[in-house]
Scaffold this motif. Structure first.
Motif, mmCIF file in Angstrom:
data_model
loop_
_atom_site.group_PDB
_atom_site.id
_atom_site.type_symbol
_atom_site.label_atom_id
_atom_site.label_comp_id
_atom_site.label_asym_id
_atom_site.label_seq_id
_atom_site.Cartn_x
_atom_site.Cartn_y
_atom_site.Cartn_z
ATOM 1 N N PHE A 87 -37.028 33.256 -127.913
ATOM 2 C CA PHE A 87 -35.902 32.444 -128.285
ATOM 3 C C PHE A 87 -35.896 31.540 -127.185
ATOM 4 N N LEU A 88 -35.441 29.933 -128.154
ATOM 5 C CA LEU A 88 -35.107 29.239 -127.367
ATOM 6 C C LEU A 88 -37.029 28.566 -127.139
ATOM 7 N N GLN A 107 -36.543 25.209 -131.268
ATOM 8 C CA GLN A 107 -35.002 25.467 -132.076
ATOM 9 C C GLN A 107 -34.382 25.025 -133.144
ATOM 10 N N ARG A 108 -33.123 24.985 -133.841
ATOM 11 C CA ARG A 108 -32.454 24.139 -134.359
ATOM 12 C C ARG A 108 -31.084 24.041 -134.020
ATOM 13 N N LEU A 109 -30.987 24.489 -132.675
ATOM 14 C CA LEU A 109 -29.327 24.912 -132.627
ATOM 15 C C LEU A 109 -28.863 23.055 -132.496
ATOM 16 N N ARG A 146 -29.287 19.574 -127.369
ATOM 17 C CA ARG A 146 -28.949 18.992 -126.464
ATOM 18 C C ARG A 146 -29.531 20.652 -125.325
ATOM 19 N N LEU A 147 -30.088 21.738 -126.532
ATOM 20 C CA LEU A 147 -31.207 22.291 -125.488
ATOM 21 C C LEU A 147 -32.455 22.073 -125.639
ATOM 22 N N PRO A 148 -33.077 22.914 -124.298
ATOM 23 C CA PRO A 148 -34.377 21.889 -125.044
ATOM 24 C C PRO A 148 -35.236 22.940 -126.315
ATOM 25 N N TRP A 149 -36.775 22.255 -126.531
ATOM 26 C CA TRP A 149 -37.375 23.105 -127.363
ATOM 27 C C TRP A 149 -37.078 22.684 -129.005
ATOM 28 N N TYR A 150 -36.271 22.102 -129.268
ATOM 29 C CA TYR A 150 -35.477 21.302 -129.931
ATOM 30 C C TYR A 150 -36.028 20.571 -130.923
ATOM 31 N N ARG A 172 -51.559 33.756 -126.900
ATOM 32 C CA ARG A 172 -52.132 34.699 -126.191
ATOM 33 C C ARG A 172 -50.365 34.620 -125.259
ATOM 34 N N GLN A 173 -50.294 34.162 -125.111
ATOM 35 C CA GLN A 173 -49.359 33.759 -123.845
ATOM 36 C C GLN A 173 -47.951 33.488 -124.834
ATOM 37 N N TYR A 174 -47.844 32.493 -125.869
ATOM 38 C CA TYR A 174 -46.024 32.910 -126.549
ATOM 39 C C TYR A 174 -46.344 32.351 -128.220
ATOM 40 N N LEU A 175 -45.591 32.584 -128.581
ATOM 41 C CA LEU A 175 -46.009 31.930 -130.313
ATOM 42 C C LEU A 175 -44.802 30.933 -130.206
ATOM 43 N N ALA A 176 -45.110 30.309 -131.433
ATOM 44 C CA ALA A 176 -43.804 28.649 -131.378
ATOM 45 C C ALA A 176 -43.626 28.063 -132.760
ATOM 46 N N HIS A 177 -42.858 27.189 -133.275
ATOM 47 C CA HIS A 177 -42.655 26.576 -134.786
ATOM 48 C C HIS A 177 -43.278 25.640 -134.108
ATOM 49 N N GLY A 178 -43.707 24.356 -134.931
ATOM 50 C CA GLY A 178 -43.739 22.888 -135.087
ATOM 51 C C GLY A 178 -44.591 22.659 -134.298
ATOM 52 N N ASP A 179 -45.595 23.278 -134.063
ATOM 53 C CA ASP A 179 -47.013 23.400 -133.335
ATOM 54 C C ASP A 179 -47.972 21.679 -133.934
ATOM 55 N N LEU A 180 -47.721 20.944 -132.985
ATOM 56 C CA LEU A 180 -48.374 19.203 -133.545
ATOM 57 C C LEU A 180 -49.918 19.856 -134.013
#
Ligand SMILES: [Zn+2]
Length: 343
Positions: free
Chosen positions: A138-139, A143-145, A148-152, A236-244
């Motif tokens: 989460f976050l 995120q696309r919420l 103002r929140l991090p990781w937008y 191995r640490q975390y998964l993420a959307h949108g990694d460049l």
């Protein structure tokens, strides 16, 4: 040196080095970004043989505005190269057979504001049009919420941010067309240990070039037997959307004979910040003499790795697995990083 407090000192220093090294390098402004009334150039600097036949190494930093140290050690490294070019014949020889590409301050607007994101509130490392294949945290996974929140990640179906587009353009122009290229994107703040991450971040599946990554790690281990880096796939640490870098890697022509290996340096052991956090985060702090020796200490810790990557690019013919032994590298890599037993 007296600094104008309205300037971004890392950028001022970079421009001074570009000027000083003008005889040996090319610099171009790949985009301009605004933060309020201010405008900042984003530079790409190249050294060495421009021929597309030649391998290349790319150094990227300052993607996250808060992580100034990545930008700072690359600026310091570039400065050291420019100084060496005044006397070092071996470095001149090396640059006949390798191209070096620097983009040390990708997100000057974020650096100016003191934010991880760019001035639009977008996290450039979550901004590529790429969805994670498995569940992301989460976050932090993007995120696309709200900006103002991090990781937008930026708006759905919107264009990529100018800074992200600029990185893509530089990678495409300078790295992807070559038989071999490697890049290093310098970040900080994750964990205690220094880490070298390789793709993917959007899936737990291994990348096509896993044998090549393993071979690169192996020659580094053999040459620097007590180094402190942990090599691992980012997944191995975390998964993420949108990694460049996942996005750029996937858009490279990986089925051809070309190899593009995008790596990330995550500087975890950030001891010097603990020692003097207040000075660290002031804009004027970093290039004053009090802090300069700490920066030099961090650079010393990583300069062997930077030089290694440049030489490894230069000499890729000597260590890249052949089609005959890719299988055995693959097996060992799967065992080490993906928990798969070799049969
Ligand atoms: Zn970062």
């Amino acid at each position: 040196m007296t600094l104008n407090p309205t300037e971004l000192p890392e950028l001022t220093e970079l421009e001074r080095i570009i000027h000083e090294g003008a005889a040996h390098l090319e610099a171009r402004v790949v985009c301009r970004v605004a933060s309020g009334e201010r405008h900042f150039p984003v530079y790409a600097i190249t050294l060495g043989n421009p021929s597309p036949e030649i391998p290349a190494v790319g150094f990227f930093g300052g993607v996250h505005g808060l992580e100034r140290i990545g930008a700072e050690i690359l600026v310091a490294y570039l400065h050291s190269l420019v100084m060496r070019l005044q006397w070092d014949t071996m470095l001149h020889r090396q640059l006949e057979s390798v191209r070096m590409v620097f983009m040390p301050i990708v997100n000057p607007g974020g650096m100016w504001q003191g934010t991880r994101a760019n001035p639009n509130g977008v996290d450039l490392m979550r901004n590529a049009p790429l969805e994670a294949r498995e569940r992301v945290p989460f976050l932090i996974g993007g995120q696309r919420l709200s900006a103002r929140l991090p990781w937008y990640r930026g708006p759905l179906d919107g264009p990529m941010e100018l800074e992200s587009q600029a990185v893509c353009q530089v990678v495409k122009d300078e790295l992807l067309g070559r038989t071999f290229s490697v890049s290093l994107d310098c970040h900080s703040g994750f964990g205690i240990r220094d880490r070298i991450w390789f793709p993917y971040a959007h899936t737990i599946q291994p990348i096509h070039h896993l044998p090549e990554i393993f071979a690169l790690k192996e020659i580094f281990d053999q040459t620097n037997s007590s180094h402190r880096y942990i090599f691992e796939p980012q997944s191995r640490q975390y998964l993420a959307h949108g990694d460049l870098w996942d996005y750029l890697y996937q858009n490279a022509d990986n089925e051809s004979a070309r190899s593009f290996l995008p790596l990330t340096l995550e500087m975890g052991s950030w001891e010097w910040v603990k020692k003097n956090p207040r000075q660290m985060f002031s804009r004027q702090g970093i290039f004053n003499p009090l802090i300069e020796h700490r920066l030099q200490r961090v650079l010393r810790r990583h300069i062997a790795w930077f030089d290694f990557l440049t030489r490894a690019a230069c000499s890729h013919d000597r260590w890249m697995p052949t089609s005959m032994d890719r299988g055995s590298f693959q097996k060992r890599a799967l065992k080490q990083w993906y928990g798969m037993r070799s049969s």
